[in-house]
Structures are given as C-alpha cells and as structure tokens.
Design a protein around this motif. Structure first.
Motif, short mmCIF file in Angstrom:
data_model
loop_
_atom_site.label_atom_id
_atom_site.label_comp_id
_atom_site.label_asym_id
_atom_site.label_seq_id
_atom_site.Cartn_x
_atom_site.Cartn_y
_atom_site.Cartn_z
N UNK A 179 0.97 -1.07 -0.10
CA UNK A 179 0.11 -0.01 0.08
C UNK A 179 0.86 1.37 0.03
N UNK A 180 0.91 2.04 -0.99
CA UNK A 180 1.54 3.17 -1.09
C UNK A 180 0.97 4.51 -0.86
N UNK A 181 1.27 5.08 0.42
CA UNK A 181 0.54 6.33 0.98
C UNK A 181 0.69 7.29 -0.20
N UNK A 182 1.70 7.58 -0.82
CA UNK A 182 1.95 8.60 -1.89
C UNK A 182 0.69 8.46 -3.07
N UNK A 183 0.32 7.28 -3.36
CA UNK A 183 -0.69 6.95 -4.23
C UNK A 183 -1.98 7.28 -3.65
N UNK A 184 -2.14 7.02 -2.51
CA UNK A 184 -3.45 7.28 -1.52
C UNK A 184 -3.63 8.82 -1.66
N UNK A 185 -2.42 9.53 -1.57
CA UNK A 185 -2.32 11.16 -1.34
C UNK A 185 -3.01 11.70 -2.80
N UNK A 186 -2.74 10.93 -3.72
CA UNK A 186 -3.20 11.52 -5.00
C UNK A 186 -4.69 11.07 -5.25
N UNK A 187 -5.34 9.91 -4.61
CA UNK A 187 -6.56 9.50 -4.90
C UNK A 187 -7.54 10.52 -4.02
N UNK A 188 -7.14 10.99 -2.83
CA UNK A 188 -7.92 11.79 -2.41
C UNK A 188 -8.06 13.15 -2.75
N UNK A 189 -7.15 13.46 -3.70
CA UNK A 189 -7.47 14.70 -4.32
C UNK A 189 -7.68 15.01 -5.81
N UNK A 190 -8.44 13.89 -6.24
CA UNK A 190 -8.82 13.65 -7.66
C UNK A 190 -9.97 14.65 -7.81
N UNK A 191 -10.26 14.92 -9.14
CA UNK A 191 -11.22 15.74 -9.41
C UNK A 191 -12.64 15.14 -9.01
N UNK A 192 -13.34 16.07 -8.38
CA UNK A 192 -14.67 15.61 -7.88
C UNK A 192 -14.86 15.29 -6.36
N UNK A 193 -13.65 15.06 -5.85
CA UNK A 193 -13.10 14.89 -4.50
C UNK A 193 -13.18 16.26 -3.62
N UNK A 194 -13.89 16.05 -2.60
CA UNK A 194 -14.13 17.25 -1.54
C UNK A 194 -12.89 18.15 -1.18
N UNK A 195 -11.80 17.05 -0.98
CA UNK A 195 -10.35 17.65 -0.70
C UNK A 195 -9.83 18.74 -1.58
N UNK A 196 -9.95 18.27 -3.30
CA UNK A 196 -9.57 19.27 -4.00
C UNK A 196 -10.35 20.62 -4.10
N UNK A 197 -11.41 20.38 -3.70
CA UNK A 197 -12.38 21.84 -3.64
C UNK A 197 -11.75 22.78 -2.67
#
Length: 201
Positions: A29-47
C-alpha cells in the motif's frame, strides 16, 4: 502483520517496495498513491485546496497541479500544516481500507511521512531505507529535474535521518548497487515470514 516502509526523498523506497511486491508477492500500500486519490477531481479535498490557494494550483484538465501546490506549501510552513491537517485523515482511511484487503502473509505500508504523520502507529514494525543526505539530494535533483534548494526544503519538511532511524526496527542501506539492495530485502522477507507465522526472531 504490517511493515511500515519509509525513508527520505530519493532514498530508494520504491525500489525496495517493488522487490517485496514482484519477487515475493507482498501486498504493498503506497501512501503517496493514496494522497493522489484523495485529491482527484470531484473529491471534496480538491475543492478545499482550490478554495484555499486559488485556480493556480489546478491544471487545465481539472486535476491538481502538484508542482504549483508544492511551491506554495514549501515556501510557507503554515500552509503545509493546513494541507496535512486536511489530507492525512483522508489518506489514512484509504490506507486502512487497502490494508484490510491484503492476502499476503504480511503487508507493506510505504510512506515517506510514516513517522511524521503518525502512520507508523498503524504498523507492527518500521523498516527504514537509509542513505546519506548528500545522496538524497543528488538523486532527487537528477531524478525530478528540480533545483537542489527545493529538494532541501522537502527534506527539511520530512523527519531527519536520525529521527527515522530512531523509529526503525529494521534498516536497509541503499548506498550500493541494486543487487546489494535486493539481497537485504530478500533476507528481510525471510524474517518477516517467520514473524508472521508466529516465530520469534
């Protein structure tokens, strides 16, 4: 059993994780990859990030411009802390879900901020990939084609080499060639299998 794998930028975490995954079939499990997932377009974190930093941190595709964001947060420690407070809990949730799906005898959580983020508390052992700071600086500047000053800023935001080593149960030294690195990983795999089976080492 969960092994936390960490090391400073440019230390060779990816090479170590790849050996565990490809040669030994270990769930990584790569935390860096997870950090990309949570800021994908449509995710609340990106907004939330756009609301804070403006459209300058968004690419034309609507995706996060990580380089632009990095410049902003590494020039202002308070902004970095704000971003970490937003993202770390979200990343943790993604990690927990992924680790729960592991089918290998043990799993590997790879994270450059394992110690700093408290993610090491999710693990049974901490494995540190260790290299000199000079090596980190040279490797990263070459690999990412970024100024050494920016690499230094990233290194300063990470735990110091001494701090990481203080948390280490196991250490892989990556100051030689790939064959030497693989040899160390293969030996650790044998130990971890024994531990996962309940043998004490």
């Amino acid at each position: 059993m969960i092994i936390g794998l960490t090391g400073g930028i440019g230390s060779g975490k990816s090479a170590v994780a790849l050996r565990f995954a490809v040669k030994h079939g270990i769930h990584v499990v790569d935390a860096d990859l997870k950090s990309r997932v949570v800021v994908e377009p449509g995710r609340p974190a990106l907004q939330a990030i756009v609301d804070r930093f403006g459209d300058a941190v968004i690419q034309q595709t609507g995706e996060l411009d990580r380089a632009a964001l990095r410049e902003k947060i590494f020039s202002d420690p308070q902004e970095r802390l704000w971003l970490e407070a937003l993202l770390h809990p979200l990343i943790r949730d993604e990690i927990v879900t992924d680790l729960a799906s592991a089918a290998s005898p043990y799993a590997l959580l790879v994270s450059p901020l394992l110690v700093e983020s408290g993610q090491h508390l999710m693990t049974d052992r901490v494995l540190v990939v260790d290299v000199s700071e000079e090596t980190q600086l040279l490797r990263t500047a070459l690999r990412d084609s970024v100024p050494q000053e920016q690499v230094k800023a990233i290194m300063q935001a990470q735990a110091s080499r001494e701090e990481r080593l203080k948390h280490a149960h196991d250490i892989v030294s990556n100051d030689q060639d790939l064959a030497a690195l693989h040899k160390q990983v293969d030996a650790l795999h044998g130990r971890y299998l024994s531990m996962a089976a309940g043998d004490t080492i």
